[in-house]
Each structure stands twice: as structure tokens, then as C-alpha cells.
Motif scaffolding. Structure first.
Motif, PDB file in Angstrom:
ATOM      1  N   ALA A  17       0.818  -1.215   0.000  1.00 34.08           N
ATOM      2  CA  ALA A  17       0.000   0.000   0.000  1.00 34.08           C
ATOM      3  C   ALA A  17       0.855   1.270   0.000  1.00 34.08           C
ATOM      4  N   LYS A  18       0.612   2.114  -0.993  1.00 36.04           N
ATOM      5  CA  LYS A  18       1.289   3.420  -1.061  1.00 36.04           C
ATOM      6  C   LYS A  18       1.056   4.220   0.223  1.00 36.04           C
ATOM      7  N   ASN A  19      -0.193   4.283   0.676  1.00 38.45           N
ATOM      8  CA  ASN A  19      -0.507   5.138   1.823  1.00 38.45           C
ATOM      9  C   ASN A  19      -0.016   4.566   3.152  1.00 38.45           C
ATOM     10  N   ALA A  20       0.365   3.280   3.161  1.00 39.90           N
ATOM     11  CA  ALA A  20       1.025   2.736   4.351  1.00 39.90           C
ATOM     12  C   ALA A  20       2.525   2.997   4.250  1.00 39.90           C
ATOM     13  N   ALA A  21       3.060   2.846   3.033  1.00 41.05           N
ATOM     14  CA  ALA A  21       4.516   2.959   2.845  1.00 41.05           C
ATOM     15  C   ALA A  21       5.027   4.387   3.063  1.00 41.05           C
ATOM     16  N   LEU A  22       4.275   5.392   2.584  1.00 46.04           N
ATOM     17  CA  LEU A  22       4.798   6.768   2.639  1.00 46.04           C
ATOM     18  C   LEU A  22       5.095   7.241   4.069  1.00 46.04           C
ATOM     19  N   PRO A  23       4.149   7.089   5.020  1.00 47.99           N
ATOM     20  CA  PRO A  23       4.502   7.522   6.383  1.00 47.99           C
ATOM     21  C   PRO A  23       5.624   6.684   6.995  1.00 47.99           C
ATOM     22  N   PRO A  70      -5.625  21.947   3.112  1.00 48.33           N
ATOM     23  CA  PRO A  70      -4.676  22.666   3.976  1.00 48.33           C
ATOM     24  C   PRO A  70      -3.938  21.714   4.923  1.00 48.33           C
ATOM     25  N   VAL A  71      -2.929  22.239   5.633  1.00 49.99           N
ATOM     26  CA  VAL A  71      -2.184  21.414   6.600  1.00 49.99           C
ATOM     27  C   VAL A  71      -2.264  22.021   8.003  1.00 49.99           C
ATOM     28  N   ASP A  72      -3.314  22.823   8.239  1.00 50.81           N
ATOM     29  CA  ASP A  72      -3.434  23.501   9.530  1.00 50.81           C
ATOM     30  C   ASP A  72      -3.529  22.530  10.711  1.00 50.81           C
ATOM     31  N   PHE A  73      -4.162  21.367  10.536  1.00 50.42           N
ATOM     32  CA  PHE A  73      -4.263  20.411  11.657  1.00 50.42           C
ATOM     33  C   PHE A  73      -2.861  19.943  12.072  1.00 50.42           C
ATOM     34  N   SER A 106      -7.988  13.758   9.917  1.00 47.56           N
ATOM     35  CA  SER A 106      -6.983  13.809   8.845  1.00 47.56           C
ATOM     36  C   SER A 106      -6.058  12.605   8.954  1.00 47.56           C
ATOM     37  N   VAL A 107      -5.901  11.896   7.838  1.00 48.85           N
ATOM     38  CA  VAL A 107      -5.063  10.689   7.843  1.00 48.85           C
ATOM     39  C   VAL A 107      -3.591  11.063   8.038  1.00 48.85           C
ATOM     40  N   THR A 108      -3.052  11.884   7.130  1.00 55.72           N
ATOM     41  CA  THR A 108      -1.632  12.226   7.270  1.00 55.72           C
ATOM     42  C   THR A 108      -1.398  13.132   8.485  1.00 55.72           C
ATOM     43  N   GLY A 109      -2.421  13.899   8.868  1.00 58.56           N
ATOM     44  CA  GLY A 109      -2.297  14.720  10.082  1.00 58.56           C
ATOM     45  C   GLY A 109      -2.086  13.831  11.297  1.00 58.56           C
ATOM     46  N   ASN A 166     -17.885  13.539   0.473  1.00 61.07           N
ATOM     47  CA  ASN A 166     -17.876  14.331   1.710  1.00 61.07           C
ATOM     48  C   ASN A 166     -16.484  14.703   2.197  1.00 61.07           C
ATOM     49  N   VAL A 167     -15.436  14.088   1.623  1.00 62.25           N
ATOM     50  CA  VAL A 167     -14.092  14.302   2.168  1.00 62.25           C
ATOM     51  C   VAL A 167     -13.375  15.462   1.469  1.00 62.25           C
ATOM     52  N   PHE A 168     -13.405  15.472   0.145  1.00 66.70           N
ATOM     53  CA  PHE A 168     -12.748  16.550  -0.612  1.00 66.70           C
ATOM     54  C   PHE A 168     -13.786  17.323  -1.416  1.00 66.70           C
ATOM     55  N   GLU A 169     -13.552  18.636  -1.543  1.00 66.28           N
ATOM     56  CA  GLU A 169     -14.608  19.470  -2.130  1.00 66.28           C
ATOM     57  C   GLU A 169     -14.616  19.480  -3.657  1.00 66.28           C
ATOM     58  N   ASN A 170     -13.588  18.944  -4.282  1.00 61.19           N
ATOM     59  CA  ASN A 170     -13.550  19.067  -5.754  1.00 61.19           C
ATOM     60  C   ASN A 170     -13.087  17.751  -6.371  1.00 61.19           C
ATOM     61  N   ARG A 171     -13.804  16.673  -6.029  1.00 60.53           N
ATOM     62  CA  ARG A 171     -13.285  15.390  -6.491  1.00 60.53           C
ATOM     63  C   ARG A 171     -14.201  14.732  -7.522  1.00 60.53           C
ATOM     64  N   PHE A 172     -14.740  15.553  -8.438  1.00 59.82           N
ATOM     65  CA  PHE A 172     -15.594  14.982  -9.480  1.00 59.82           C
ATOM     66  C   PHE A 172     -15.043  15.330 -10.866  1.00 59.82           C
TER      67      PHE A 172
HETATM   68  C1  UD1 Z   1      -4.934  10.801   2.838  1.00 64.28           C
HETATM   69  C2  UD1 Z   1      -4.552   9.835   1.738  1.00 64.28           C
HETATM   70  C3  UD1 Z   1      -5.431  10.051   0.514  1.00 64.28           C
HETATM   71  C4  UD1 Z   1      -6.909   9.985   0.915  1.00 64.28           C
HETATM   72  C5  UD1 Z   1      -7.208  10.895   2.100  1.00 64.28           C
HETATM   73  C6  UD1 Z   1      -8.618  10.709   2.639  1.00 64.28           C
HETATM   74  C7  UD1 Z   1      -2.212   9.411   2.129  1.00 64.28           C
HETATM   75  C8  UD1 Z   1      -0.807   9.627   1.705  1.00 64.28           C
HETATM   76  N1  UD1 Z   1      -3.148  10.046   1.420  1.00 64.28           N
HETATM   77  O1  UD1 Z   1      -4.712  12.125   2.357  1.00 64.28           O
HETATM   78  O2  UD1 Z   1      -5.137   9.043  -0.445  1.00 64.28           O
HETATM   79  O3  UD1 Z   1      -7.696  10.413  -0.182  1.00 64.28           O
HETATM   80  O4  UD1 Z   1      -6.303  10.617   3.183  1.00 64.28           O
HETATM   81  O5  UD1 Z   1      -8.839   9.386   2.988  1.00 64.28           O
HETATM   82  O6  UD1 Z   1      -2.472   8.688   3.071  1.00 64.28           O
HETATM   83  N2  UD1 Z   1      -7.832  18.816   6.182  1.00 64.28           N
HETATM   84  C9  UD1 Z   1      -7.812  20.091   6.725  1.00 64.28           C
HETATM   85  N3  UD1 Z   1      -6.675  20.481   7.387  1.00 64.28           N
HETATM   86  C10 UD1 Z   1      -5.592  19.652   7.542  1.00 64.28           C
HETATM   87  C11 UD1 Z   1      -5.641  18.369   7.000  1.00 64.28           C
HETATM   88  C12 UD1 Z   1      -6.781  17.962   6.320  1.00 64.28           C
HETATM   89  O7  UD1 Z   1      -8.764  20.854   6.598  1.00 64.28           O
HETATM   90  O8  UD1 Z   1      -4.591  20.081   8.158  1.00 64.28           O
HETATM   91  C13 UD1 Z   1      -9.035  18.361   5.436  1.00 64.28           C
HETATM   92  C14 UD1 Z   1      -8.747  18.078   3.969  1.00 64.28           C
HETATM   93  O9  UD1 Z   1      -8.812  19.248   3.191  1.00 64.28           O
HETATM   94  C15 UD1 Z   1      -9.825  17.080   3.628  1.00 64.28           C
HETATM   95  C16 UD1 Z   1      -9.985  16.286   4.932  1.00 64.28           C
HETATM   96  O10 UD1 Z   1      -9.422  17.098   5.953  1.00 64.28           O
HETATM   97  O11 UD1 Z   1     -11.022  17.729   3.312  1.00 64.28           O
HETATM   98  C17 UD1 Z   1      -9.321  14.928   4.941  1.00 64.28           C
HETATM   99  O12 UD1 Z   1      -8.007  15.038   4.439  1.00 64.28           O
HETATM  100  P1  UD1 Z   1      -6.803  14.117   4.967  1.00 64.28           P
HETATM  101  O13 UD1 Z   1      -7.335  12.931   5.677  1.00 64.28           O
HETATM  102  O14 UD1 Z   1      -5.826  14.981   5.665  1.00 64.28           O
HETATM  103  O15 UD1 Z   1      -6.153  13.646   3.597  1.00 64.28           O
HETATM  104  P2  UD1 Z   1      -4.637  13.334   3.396  1.00 64.28           P
HETATM  105  O16 UD1 Z   1      -4.073  12.854   4.678  1.00 64.28           O
HETATM  106  O17 UD1 Z   1      -3.965  14.459   2.674  1.00 64.28           O
END
Ligand code: UD1
Length: 419
Positions: A21-27, A123-126, A163-166, A327-333
Motif C-alpha cells: 500500500a502506497k498510503n502505508a509505505a509513505l509515512p 490545507p495542513v493547519d491540523f 486527517s489521515v496524514t495529520g 464528503n471528504v474533498f470538495e472538488n473530487r468529481f
Molecule cells: C490521505 C490519503 C489520501 C486519501 C485521504 C482521505 C495518504 C498519503 N493520502 O490524504 O489518499 O484520499 O487521506 O482518505 O495517506 N484537512 C484540513 N486540514 C488539515 C488536513 C486535512 O482541513 O490540516 C481536510 C482536507 O482538506 C480534507 C480532509 O481534511 O477535506 C481529509 O483530508 P486528509 O485525511 O488529511 O487527507 P490526506 O491525509 O492528505
């Protein structure tokens, strides 16, 4: 620019193995910064995003070698630069994952601020607010995040959104912090649990990953480890949908079905017949009786946004109407416009796509806009009449290992056209 040419109409059949899995490997690659000892990875997928993470680590001074067993060995003991440059970060937002590890182990990180991207503002505010709570001083300078900390101190952090990467970034920061950190409203994705298992195998003390609350007791240092990257549930799901829309019968091995329930349940509702064994999933489907299924994306255990585009194609070929809600991303269509050029009947209103099933699709030249959108265009091409040429396939190479090879093996007529 390379393209993929697909001649539709072949039913997929046979067996393939799922990649790591890419999303497991990257972190986990980012977490190699947390120790000066060697880390060995098995089953690392061969993908552009992994190469980008190698480039980031390499530019900082990491040594990366491949042994005769095809395992990657990484040592960050001679790290001398603590910076992720814009040229690399702009191609992969997940570059932000090195922030937590760098600050935890070296007290400093300079990371280009990821911009907006095709699927939303992201954004990366979290990440930044949580790191500041752990005691880091955060400054934004010339398009870069600069984070400094003499020593991170454990604390309680309630994430304002999931947030996953957060979650992963802050878990990596907290493992070397002084005292206990409690993270609440965290992501429960299986890849978060994988990262916790990986860090624990290095000597970290993490409990609760996979639930709403993660508790981390800081340790002074971490050791090396050997770890095998778990299977990619999104890759597996994509091939299962490919088999379903072509009326095929395929088996995918090296998968963990329990973490794919949200995908498998929807496939069953669409009429697929599914057999699960210890490490494989077999799917067969009658192409002429695909049932429409409503999809609404949500953080795990909800339906994954990374499978939304693929299921939109499945619904587009169903016998009826359905609603796909993002519901997760605002522009994914963005795939919808291209899918409609191939004969789909989909109308987007806000976060909903209203899909009316059609009997057939026609091949067309189409443009990939992001990773999972590209996958949906390839899927549509597999069952369209005639030839489809998918342009800008560098998106697909970010996240699918040898996709044309695997699909050809299953009987698809697909070739990579040189640029
Ligand atoms: C990860 C995945 C991606 C997947 C996404 C949602 C990896 C490398 N990527 O992306 O494939 O589509 O989870 O399952 O694992 N948000 C904020 N502020 C923040 C962080 C996130 O507002 O600081 C919002 C984002 O804009 C989005 C939502 O939270 O609307 C979820 O995003 P997030 O879970 O952070 O996605 P990624 O971790 O970037």
C-alpha cells in the motif's frame, strides 16, 4: 507525455497479486528519520510517489539501497539537511509527512508549504496546530514551513477534523516527545494502524491506533526494524471494480479482506458475487445486471474517497439511478466531465453526482486529472466500445504499480504509448 491505449470489451479473468500500500509505505518511509539504525522494507511498491519520498530522503542525506532479496534498506544516520524542497513537495502533498519526524529527532524542519491541489484546497493547519501544541515553534517563511523545537513535550490534542496524514505526522512527532501524548478525533484508517505497528516494532509505545483515541508514551530513542508493507486495499478495490464492469471473474491474492468491508459490501449490493479466503478475494459479475448503489464517502470505516471515482463508473453502467456523494474533498468529481465524453450520464450538483445508468460507453481520448480519476478513466475504457487513449498518465504511475501489466495479464487490451 506517455499515454495508455485501451481497446474495450474484454472480460477480465484470472489471478493477480496485490502490491504493497502506497498510503502505508509513505509515512513509514518518513518515519525512518526517527532512528539512526537501519530499516528494511519488504513489499515496497514500485511507484512514483515512493520515488518522490526516496528523493526527499536522499536530498537530506539518507542512504537507500536495494538488497538481493529486493528489500529496501534505509539509513538516515547521516542526515545533514532537514528540508523538503518545493520542487518535490509540489508533486506530492504527502511530503508533509517528514515534518513530524524531523522536528522530533533533529529539532528542525523546513518543508515547502503544499499548495492547493486538483481535488481541493487540502490545507495542513491540523498538522501545524498539533505540532505547535507539542511545543514546536512554527513559522511560515517564503512559502516554507519552518518548525523548531528543542524537545517536544507530550500533551492532549483534539484534532478539529479527521486527517489521515495529520494523525500520522503527529504520531511520528509524539513517539520521541517527553511524556504522554493523547490524540483524539484521529483517523482510523488501517494505514494509521499499520504505521503504529511499524513504530512499535522500532520500540515506540503507541496504543489505540484504529480507534478514536491514540495514546503515545514517549521514548528516548527508536531502533531499526524489518517490516513488510501491507496490501493496498485501494489497488485491490480498483481491480475488483474493473472485473465487475467487464462482467469478469478474477481473484486477487495478498489482500486483507476485513479492512475492505466498506468496499466489498457495496460491490455485493451492486450484484457482484464475492468469495473471501484467508488472503484472497474472488469476484464475478454479470455485466448486464449491475445494480445501482448509492455511495457516500467518509473517513474509515466509511466508504473511502479513494474509491469514489471507480464506483462512479460502476454506477454509470448500472440498470438504474444512483447518487454518489463526496464528503471528504470538495472538488473530487473532475473525472465526471471526461466520463460523460465517453457516454456516461452524470450530473454534478455540489457534493453530489447524480448517475443514470447507460447500456454502453464509447472509447474516446481523455485526460487524467488526478490519481483516482485516472483509474476511473481506465476502467471506463476497459468496457467502452473501441479505443480509449488516456493522457497524462503520470497521475496513475503515482499510485498503481505496473497497472497495464496487471490488466493485460487479466486479459485487457491495454498498452503504454511512449511520449
Ligand atoms: C490521505 C490519503 C489520501 C486519501 C485521504 C482521505 C495518504 C498519503 N493520502 O490524504 O489518499 O484520499 O487521506 O482518505 O495517506 N484537512 C484540513 N486540514 C488539515 C488536513 C486535512 O482541513 O490540516 C481536510 C482536507 O482538506 C480534507 C480532509 O481534511 O477535506 C481529509 O483530508 P486528509 O485525511 O488529511 O487527507 P490526506 O491525509 O492528505
Amino acid at each position: 507525455m506517455e499515454k495508455l491505449r485501451i481497446v474495450g470489451g474484454n472480460k477480465l479473468s484470472g489471478s493477480i497479486s496485490c502490491s504493497g500500500a502506497k498510503n502505508a509505505a509513505l509515512p513509514m518511509l518518513a518515519a525512518t528519520i526517527l532512528t539512526d539504525q537501519q530499516i528494511t522494507f519488504k513489499n515496497l511498491p514500485y511507484l512514483q510517489d515512493i520515488t518522490t519520498m526516496f528523493e526527499i530522503l536522499g536530498s537530506m542525506g539518507a542512504e537507500i539501497t536495494l538488497n538481493e532479496g529486493m528489500n529496501f534498506i534505509i539509513s538516515t544516520s547521516k542526515l545533514h539537511d532537514f528540508e523538503a524542497r518545493y520542487e518535490l513537495v509540489k508533486t506530492m502533498r504527502a511530503s508533509i509527512l517528514v515534518l513530524g519526524s524531523l522536528v522530533a529527532r533533529h529539532g528542525f524542519a523546513r518543508i515547502a508549504l503544499p499548495g492547493g491541489c486538483a481535488i481541493g484546497t487540502r490545507p495542513v493547519d491540523f498538522h501545524l496546530d498539533a505540532l505547535a501544541k507539542l511545543g514546536a515553534k512554527i513559522e511560515l517563511k517564503n512559502g516554507y514551513i519552518e518548525a523548531t523545537a528543542r524537545k517536544l513535550i507530550g500533551c492532549e490534542i483534539n484534532f478539529p477534523g479527521v486527517s489521515v496524514t495529520g494523525t500520522e505526522n503527529i504520531m511520528m512527532a509524539a513517539v520521541l516527545a517527553e511524556g504522554q501524548t493523547i490524540l483524539r478525533n484521529v483517523a482510523k484508517e488501517p494505514e494509521v494502524e499499520d504505521l503504529a505497528n511499524f513504530l512499535n516494532s522500532m520500540g515506540a509505545k503507541i496504543r489505540g491506533a484504529g480507534s478514536d483515541e491514540i495514546i503515545i508514551d514517549g521514548v528516548d530513542n527508536l531502533s531499526g526494524t524489518k517490516f513488510s508493507i501491507p496490501a493496498d486495499r485501494i489497488e485491490a478495490g480498483t481491480y475488483l471494480v474493473a472485473a465487475a464492469i467487464t462482467g469478469g471473474d478474477i481473484t486477487i491474492s495478498n489482500v486483507q479482506a476485513p479492512r475492505m468491508n466498506n468496499i466489498l459490501d457495496k460491490l455485493k449490493l451492486s450484484g457482484a458475487s464475492i468469495n473471501i479466503s484467508s488472503n484472497s478475494i474472488q469476484l464475478s459479475m454479470n455485466r448486464d445486471s449491475i445494480l445501482p448503489v448509492d455511495i457516500s464517502t467518509a473517513p474509515f470505516p466509511g466508504f473511502p474517497t479513494d474509491m469514489q471515482a471507480q464506483f462512479t463508473v460502476l454506477n454509470a453502467l448500472s440498470k438504474g439511478s444512483s447518487v454518489v456523494t463526496e464528503n471528504v474533498f470538495e472538488n473530487r468529481f473532475m473525472h465526471v466531465q471526461e466520463l460523460n465524453r465517453m457516454g456516461c450520464d452524470i450530473t454534478v450538483k455540489g457534493s453530489n453526482a447524480f448517475v443514470k445508468g447507460v447500456n454502453s460507453l464509447n472509447g474516446a481520448p481523455v485526460m487524467a486529472t488526478d490519481l483516482r480519476a485516472s483509474a476511473s478513466l481506465i476502467l471506463a475504457g476497459l468496457c467502452a466500445d473501441g479505443e480509449t487513449v488516456v493522457d497524462r498518465i503520470y497521475h496513475i504511475d503515482r499510485g498503481y504499480e505496473r497497472i497495464e501489466e496487471k490488466l493485460s495479464y487479466l486479459g485487457a487490451d491495454i498498452t503504454r504509448l511512449p511520449s
